[in-house]
Design an enzyme around this catalytic site. Structure first.
Site, PDB file in Angstrom:
ATOM      1  N   SER A 136      34.537  29.427   5.342  1.00 45.66           N
ATOM      2  CA  SER A 136      33.454  28.724   6.006  1.00 45.66           C
ATOM      3  C   SER A 136      33.909  28.061   7.294  1.00 45.66           C
ATOM      4  O   SER A 136      35.030  27.587   7.404  1.00 45.66           O
ATOM      5  CB  SER A 136      32.864  27.696   5.042  1.00 45.66           C
ATOM      6  OG  SER A 136      32.731  26.445   5.658  1.00 45.66           O
ATOM      7  N   LYS A 137      33.015  28.045   8.237  1.00 46.87           N
ATOM      8  CA  LYS A 137      33.307  27.444   9.530  1.00 46.87           C
ATOM      9  C   LYS A 137      33.728  25.995   9.357  1.00 46.87           C
ATOM     10  O   LYS A 137      34.601  25.505  10.040  1.00 46.87           O
ATOM     11  CB  LYS A 137      32.038  27.466  10.391  1.00 46.87           C
ATOM     12  CG  LYS A 137      31.992  28.626  11.360  1.00 46.87           C
ATOM     13  CD  LYS A 137      30.783  28.471  12.262  1.00 46.87           C
ATOM     14  CE  LYS A 137      30.050  29.782  12.378  1.00 46.87           C
ATOM     15  NZ  LYS A 137      28.908  29.761  13.254  1.00 46.87           N
ATOM     16  N   ARG A 138      33.053  25.349   8.438  1.00 46.93           N
ATOM     17  CA  ARG A 138      33.287  23.926   8.259  1.00 46.93           C
ATOM     18  C   ARG A 138      34.703  23.627   7.779  1.00 46.93           C
ATOM     19  O   ARG A 138      35.256  22.591   8.040  1.00 46.93           O
ATOM     20  CB  ARG A 138      32.270  23.326   7.281  1.00 46.93           C
ATOM     21  CG  ARG A 138      31.027  22.834   7.970  1.00 46.93           C
ATOM     22  CD  ARG A 138      29.827  22.931   7.055  1.00 46.93           C
ATOM     23  NE  ARG A 138      28.977  24.043   7.453  1.00 46.93           N
ATOM     24  CZ  ARG A 138      28.395  24.861   6.609  1.00 46.93           C
ATOM     25  NH1 ARG A 138      28.569  24.726   5.324  1.00 46.93           N
ATOM     26  NH2 ARG A 138      27.635  25.827   7.049  1.00 46.93           N
ATOM     27  N   ARG A 139      35.259  24.555   7.037  1.00 46.89           N
ATOM     28  CA  ARG A 139      36.602  24.316   6.506  1.00 46.89           C
ATOM     29  C   ARG A 139      37.687  24.525   7.555  1.00 46.89           C
ATOM     30  O   ARG A 139      38.845  24.230   7.321  1.00 46.89           O
ATOM     31  CB  ARG A 139      36.860  25.239   5.307  1.00 46.89           C
ATOM     32  CG  ARG A 139      36.076  24.836   4.088  1.00 46.89           C
ATOM     33  CD  ARG A 139      36.174  25.906   3.025  1.00 46.89           C
ATOM     34  NE  ARG A 139      37.524  25.997   2.510  1.00 46.89           N
ATOM     35  CZ  ARG A 139      37.878  25.616   1.295  1.00 46.89           C
ATOM     36  NH1 ARG A 139      36.994  25.105   0.493  1.00 46.89           N
ATOM     37  NH2 ARG A 139      39.124  25.755   0.893  1.00 46.89           N
ATOM     38  N   GLY A 140      37.301  25.064   8.712  1.00 45.96           N
ATOM     39  CA  GLY A 140      38.245  25.198   9.810  1.00 45.96           C
ATOM     40  C   GLY A 140      39.280  26.288   9.592  1.00 45.96           C
ATOM     41  O   GLY A 140      39.286  26.960   8.570  1.00 45.96           O
TER      42      GLY A 140
END
Length: 489
Positions: A262-266
């Site tokens: 996920s994008k959020r997890r970087g």
RNA sequence: GUCCCCAUCGUCUAGCGGCCUAGGACACCACCCUUUCACGGUGGAUACACCGGUUCAAAUCCGGUUGGGGACGCCA
């Protein structure tokens, strides 16, 4: 099934809300590969109907990443000017609003869609209840059966409404998926979904169908997470009487915990891999192999080999975990296949970025690459490899100080320095160094680690590291003398 | 919770009823090469989730169980 005469047209449709992430890159790659393999077109469409999150800056980033990967698009925004290029534009959904609205009106008039005035609280309450009763979290809008005129009047009076699609009940939809085969959806798997937001802005599922149809998209390869969306979209196709493109739902790229990347997890954007010194051809090669396999199980493939070998019948339907170790290996393999000149050209910016001061001589560049390249997996690896050679970076680490404190060390280094001064060439050869080392051994009367370690410290400031026979020829004699002097002072 | 998808070594995968005592690659281990690393070479350990069917024959087909993932937005 599209007619045989129909042109192969695929698209990648990112939302410009950040850097291109690795899952998106893989989706783009597959679409690109299939288009190229079949002499079709690859279209870049921008799904920017989420006004709050979409920015031109993100759009540029995504396009930059796509270009870096070499996935050139035939139609879509121009990479520099952002001006749409191609016969079926505009290619940015935010510029196609009138089109969506007219289709929505058509659905409204046909009774396939309706205005809904439900508040968030009402929707939430229904959801809660559905969950408690163990049913689908479907919404049952009280406005479903309102005549269009009645809704229109209410809107005229100042109320805002969303436009919802009226989903059919009790039907079964069958999707002939390119990677999963037959997928059967009960129609009540989804509830009446929004087509137009209360501000009139259309949403993804709606735009996607309208655009895929108008842009004559023949194949849609997208991530598995879209499976439920495909049901919604099939319903829209059906009510508009439009022909379905061929769908293929790709397995997801998972992280090491087997969760959706996920994008959020970087740590997942294409851009980061570029910064970490991965080659675009290696990244393409690796992500292509996540969920797809070469017919002869070849694993190292160039861009053209990827195009030549690509087909839709070799997808693996299960999610694939991203393995950085294998990416590194693929990267190293692609890197080592390059000429020494080319490798220098690639690592040079990374070396400069790190502030390393290295000789300007092209012959030296080539020579250094020749000795270091088997140690290179990524371009950034070069930084640590070259650092000991850079004069401003010569520093004696604590462990090196200990070595210098040995009784015999001073004599070893003095001898070493003296012998260096007696030399004439700018750089020692590997053999030359070994001879010199032997003479130090005789003259200083030491051997083993008492010989090797002090010399190593006098060369790189630490008692361990790359073989001196390799390192010494890359450092100028002048610089070696200075380094020895530093150790003596 | 509901629905959908998925299930072969730690990881990516080959396999599409007999060629499978399951093949390859990465990673791992050992040895060789090399007066240290790396590259390269050779070898090794490690997998068909489980239970039932179907069949002369099942990793392969069917059903169930379990496990994993995804989706349930006026995000895409």
């Amino acid at each position: 099934m599209p007619a045989a005469s129909e042109k192969v047209r695929l698209r990648f449709a990112p939302s410009p809300t950040g850097y291109l992430h690795i899952g998106g890159a893989r989706t783009a790659l597959y679409n690109y590969l299939y288009a190229r393999k079949n002499g079709g077109s690859f279209i870049l469409r921008i799904e920017d109907t989420d006004e709050a999150r979409s920015t031109d800056e993100s759009l540029r980033r995504v396009m930059e990443d796509l270009q870096w990967l070499g996935l050139e698009w035939d139609e879509g925004p121009h990479p520099e000017t952002l001006v749409d290029q191609g016969p079926l534009g505009p290619y940015r959904q935010s510029r196609r609003l009138a089109i969506y609205r007219s289709v929505a009106e058509e659905l409204l008039r046909a009774g396939k869609a309706y205005y809904c005035f439900m508040t968030d609280a009402e929707i939430e309450a229904q959801k809660q209840q559905a969950q408690q009763e163990g049913r689908h979290q479907h919404l049952n809008s009280p406005y479903q059966e309102w005549p269009l005129e009645r809704s229109l009047e209410r809107i005229k009076a100042g109320d805002s409404a969303v436009v919802r699609f009226r989903t059919s009940v009790g039907k079964e939809y069958v999707l002939h998926d390119l990677v999963r085969g037959e997928v059967r959806f009960p129609s009540d798997m989804v509830g009446d979904f929004v087509l137009l937001r209360s501000g009139g802005m259309p949403v993804y599922n709606f735009c996607c169908v309208v655009d895929d149809h108008l842009m004559k998209i023949s194949h849609v390869l997208r991530a598995e997470e879209h499976l439920p969306n495909s049901l919604r979209q099939m319903m829209i196709y059906e009510s508009m009487g439009w022909e379905l493109p061929r769908f293929g739902h790709l397995s997801l790229v998972l992280d090491e915990d087997r969760k959706k990347l996920s994008k959020r997890r970087g740590a997942t954007s294409c851009h980061e891999f570029k910064l970490e010194g991965f080659l675009p051809e290696a990244l393409n090669n690796y992500i292509c192999l996540l969920g797809w396999s070469h017919p002869e199980e070849k694993e190292i493939l160039t861009g053209t080999e990827l195009i030549d070998a690509f087909s839709l019948d070799r997808f693996h339907p299960a999610g694939a975990a991203f393995d950085i170790a294998k990416l590194r290996w693929i990267n190293a393999t692609h890197l080592r296949a390059k000429s020494d000149d080319e490798i220098w050209r690639l690592i040079d910016p990374f070396l400069k970025e790190a502030g390393l001061k290295l000789p300007e001589d092209p012959a030296w560049h080539k020579r250094s690459v020749a000795v270091f390249k088997t140690n290179l997996e990524t371009l950034v690896d070069a930084v640590e490899l070259y650092r000991p050679i850079s004069d401003p970076h010569f520093a004696i680490v604590p462990e090196g100080q200990e070595t210098l404190a040995w009784e015999s060390s001073r004599k070893v280094i003095e001898t070493w320095k003296g012998l260096l001064q007696a030399e004439t060439s700018d750089h020692l050869t590997g053999e030359g160094f070994l001879k010199l080392q032997d003479r130090v051994k005789e003259m200083a009367q030491v051997k083993g680690k008492f010989l090797f370690m002090p010399i190593r410290v006098a060369v790189i400031g630490k008692p361990h590291g790359t073989e001196l026979k390799i390192l010494v020829p890359l450092i100028s004699r002048h610089s070696l003398i200075q380094r020895a002097e530093k150790c003596l002072s």
